[in-house]
Design a protein around this motif. Sequence first.
Motif, mmCIF file in Angstrom:
data_model
loop_
_atom_site.group_PDB
_atom_site.id
_atom_site.type_symbol
_atom_site.label_atom_id
_atom_site.label_comp_id
_atom_site.label_asym_id
_atom_site.label_seq_id
_atom_site.Cartn_x
_atom_site.Cartn_y
_atom_site.Cartn_z
ATOM 1 N N VAL A 214 -2.296 2.511 -4.421
ATOM 2 C CA VAL A 214 -1.141 1.852 -5.008
ATOM 3 C C VAL A 214 -0.399 2.853 -5.878
ATOM 4 C CG1 VAL A 214 -0.392 0.023 -6.584
ATOM 5 C CG2 VAL A 214 -2.231 -0.420 -4.964
ATOM 6 N N ASN A 215 0.926 2.874 -5.774
ATOM 7 C CA ASN A 215 1.751 3.762 -6.584
ATOM 8 C C ASN A 215 1.601 3.379 -8.059
ATOM 9 O OD1 ASN A 215 3.838 5.112 -7.929
ATOM 10 N ND2 ASN A 215 5.225 4.973 -6.188
ATOM 11 N N PRO A 216 1.144 4.293 -8.926
ATOM 12 C CA PRO A 216 0.947 3.939 -10.336
ATOM 13 C C PRO A 216 2.233 3.541 -11.051
ATOM 14 C CG PRO A 216 0.664 6.304 -9.987
ATOM 15 C CD PRO A 216 0.718 5.672 -8.635
ATOM 16 N N ALA A 217 3.360 4.107 -10.655
ATOM 17 C CA ALA A 217 4.628 3.720 -11.274
ATOM 18 C C ALA A 217 4.974 2.278 -10.924
ATOM 19 C CB ALA A 217 5.749 4.657 -10.819
ATOM 20 N N GLY A 218 4.670 1.882 -9.698
ATOM 21 C CA GLY A 218 4.907 0.503 -9.295
ATOM 22 C C GLY A 218 4.039 -0.448 -10.075
ATOM 23 N N PHE A 219 2.784 -0.058 -10.312
ATOM 24 C CA PHE A 219 1.893 -0.907 -11.088
ATOM 25 C C PHE A 219 2.411 -1.094 -12.510
ATOM 26 C CE2 PHE A 219 -1.559 -0.958 -14.241
ATOM 27 C CZ PHE A 219 -2.047 -2.227 -13.985
ATOM 28 N N THR A 220 2.904 -0.025 -13.126
ATOM 29 C CA THR A 220 3.411 -0.107 -14.501
ATOM 30 C C THR A 220 4.525 -1.124 -14.618
ATOM 31 O OG1 THR A 220 2.820 2.203 -14.945
ATOM 32 C CG2 THR A 220 4.459 1.188 -16.392
ATOM 33 N N ILE A 221 5.513 -1.023 -13.734
ATOM 34 C CA ILE A 221 6.686 -1.898 -13.808
ATOM 35 C C ILE A 221 6.312 -3.336 -13.467
ATOM 36 C CG2 ILE A 221 8.905 -2.412 -12.713
ATOM 37 C CD1 ILE A 221 9.288 0.647 -12.438
ATOM 38 N N HIS A 222 5.621 -3.526 -12.371
ATOM 39 C CA HIS A 222 5.358 -4.884 -11.903
ATOM 40 C C HIS A 222 4.316 -5.596 -12.758
ATOM 41 C CE1 HIS A 222 7.703 -4.911 -8.081
ATOM 42 N NE2 HIS A 222 7.734 -3.634 -8.397
ATOM 43 N N SER A 223 3.306 -4.878 -13.197
ATOM 44 C CA SER A 223 2.312 -5.519 -14.048
ATOM 45 C C SER A 223 2.933 -5.941 -15.368
ATOM 46 C CB SER A 223 1.122 -4.585 -14.293
ATOM 47 O OG SER A 223 1.509 -3.420 -15.015
ATOM 48 N N ALA A 224 3.912 -5.180 -15.865
ATOM 49 C CA ALA A 224 4.583 -5.555 -17.111
ATOM 50 C C ALA A 224 5.207 -6.932 -16.989
ATOM 51 C CB ALA A 224 5.654 -4.520 -17.455
ATOM 52 N N PRO B 134 0.846 -1.190 0.000
ATOM 53 C CA PRO B 134 0.000 0.000 0.000
ATOM 54 C C PRO B 134 0.884 1.244 0.000
ATOM 55 C CG PRO B 134 0.042 -0.975 2.183
ATOM 56 C CD PRO B 134 0.795 -1.909 1.284
ATOM 57 N N TYR B 135 0.557 2.191 -0.829
ATOM 58 C CA TYR B 135 1.363 3.402 -0.986
ATOM 59 C C TYR B 135 1.235 4.256 0.270
ATOM 60 C CZ TYR B 135 3.605 6.997 -3.919
ATOM 61 O OH TYR B 135 4.468 7.905 -4.482
ATOM 62 N N GLY B 136 2.322 4.359 1.015
ATOM 63 C CA GLY B 136 2.322 5.168 2.225
ATOM 64 C C GLY B 136 2.952 4.485 3.410
ATOM 65 N N LEU B 137 3.040 3.148 3.395
ATOM 66 C CA LEU B 137 3.689 2.429 4.486
ATOM 67 C C LEU B 137 5.178 2.280 4.211
ATOM 68 C CD1 LEU B 137 1.298 -0.512 5.486
ATOM 69 C CD2 LEU B 137 1.531 1.747 6.530
ATOM 70 N N LEU B 138 5.983 2.435 5.258
ATOM 71 C CA LEU B 138 7.412 2.130 5.165
ATOM 72 C C LEU B 138 7.591 0.618 5.099
ATOM 73 C CD1 LEU B 138 8.627 4.651 7.882
ATOM 74 C CD2 LEU B 138 8.958 4.897 5.404
ATOM 75 N N PHE B 139 8.693 0.185 4.509
ATOM 76 C CA PHE B 139 8.867 -1.251 4.307
ATOM 77 C C PHE B 139 8.915 -2.027 5.616
ATOM 78 C CE2 PHE B 139 10.675 -1.799 -0.259
ATOM 79 C CZ PHE B 139 9.655 -1.011 -0.752
ATOM 80 N N HIS B 140 9.453 -1.440 6.671
ATOM 81 C CA HIS B 140 9.537 -2.177 7.926
ATOM 82 C C HIS B 140 8.183 -2.284 8.623
ATOM 83 C CE1 HIS B 140 9.674 1.842 9.877
ATOM 84 N NE2 HIS B 140 9.214 1.199 10.940
ATOM 85 N N GLU B 141 7.164 -1.587 8.083
ATOM 86 C CA GLU B 141 5.819 -1.642 8.645
ATOM 87 C C GLU B 141 4.923 -2.677 7.951
ATOM 88 O OE1 GLU B 141 4.710 2.786 10.023
ATOM 89 O OE2 GLU B 141 5.043 2.606 7.863
#
Length: 253
Positions: free
Chosen positions: A90-100, A59-66
């Motif tokens: 969800v970060n749209p840039a993350g969706f672009t890369i990972h969905s690809a 989820p866009y907004g949580l730090l990785f350790h959370e």
Amino acid sequence: MTATSDQSEDRDLRKAEWQVRTELAAAYRLVALFGWDDLVFTHLSARVPGPDHHFLINPYGLLFHEITASSLVKVDKEGQVVESGGLSRVNPAGFTIHSAVHMGREDAGAVMHLHAPDGVAVSAHRDGLLPLSQTAMLCLNHLSYHDYEGVALDLDERERLIADLGDKSMMILRNHGVLTAGRDVPETFTYLYFLMKACEIQVKAQSCGPTHLPSEQAIRTTADQSQSLGRASALTWPALVRLLDSKNPGYAV
């Protein structure tokens, strides 16, 4: 199929999904533990078991350790939220890369992308990853490159990214960072560890002055020996989970 068998299949799928959620949450926290995170940016994702083409992402907004297993967001291939445990953005840039990668590679059960400084430094180096260490030489046969096009918001870039990735398990995103893809979370994180360690070693070696390259024969031999690199996850992942349990437990909720 009977109602009982349908219920049994549904339980099995939910159990399998929870395992993937737990492994992915652990991977997020391991990235933070190794100091590879970038505030709330960059992403790790995993395909959800079952017939639907859904995958899990942070989820866009949580730090990785959370990150926890239940906080991960389930999205479809169009980036629409299917299920969330709270935060649903969800970060749209993350969706672009990972969905690809998930859409273009049926074998990609997990995808991991970082902006860690050493990885970005090597991505900006004219020659990319060099065979300066055994670790780097183990990576070279698994590695591809993708040129920078701007922040990954253009869905058209997906076709070019997956074409550049080909059948490789590691990618250097030029002037951007690194990416790995594997059959599951443990394998993908193992590829990530080797690639990041190779980048760290290169940055340190080049900061010391002129470097020494091994022979071409040694490079070829090591490349041949790297074919089963992903299988190392059978040893590395249980050890990494033990490390995480001792340092930052609580991800499996």
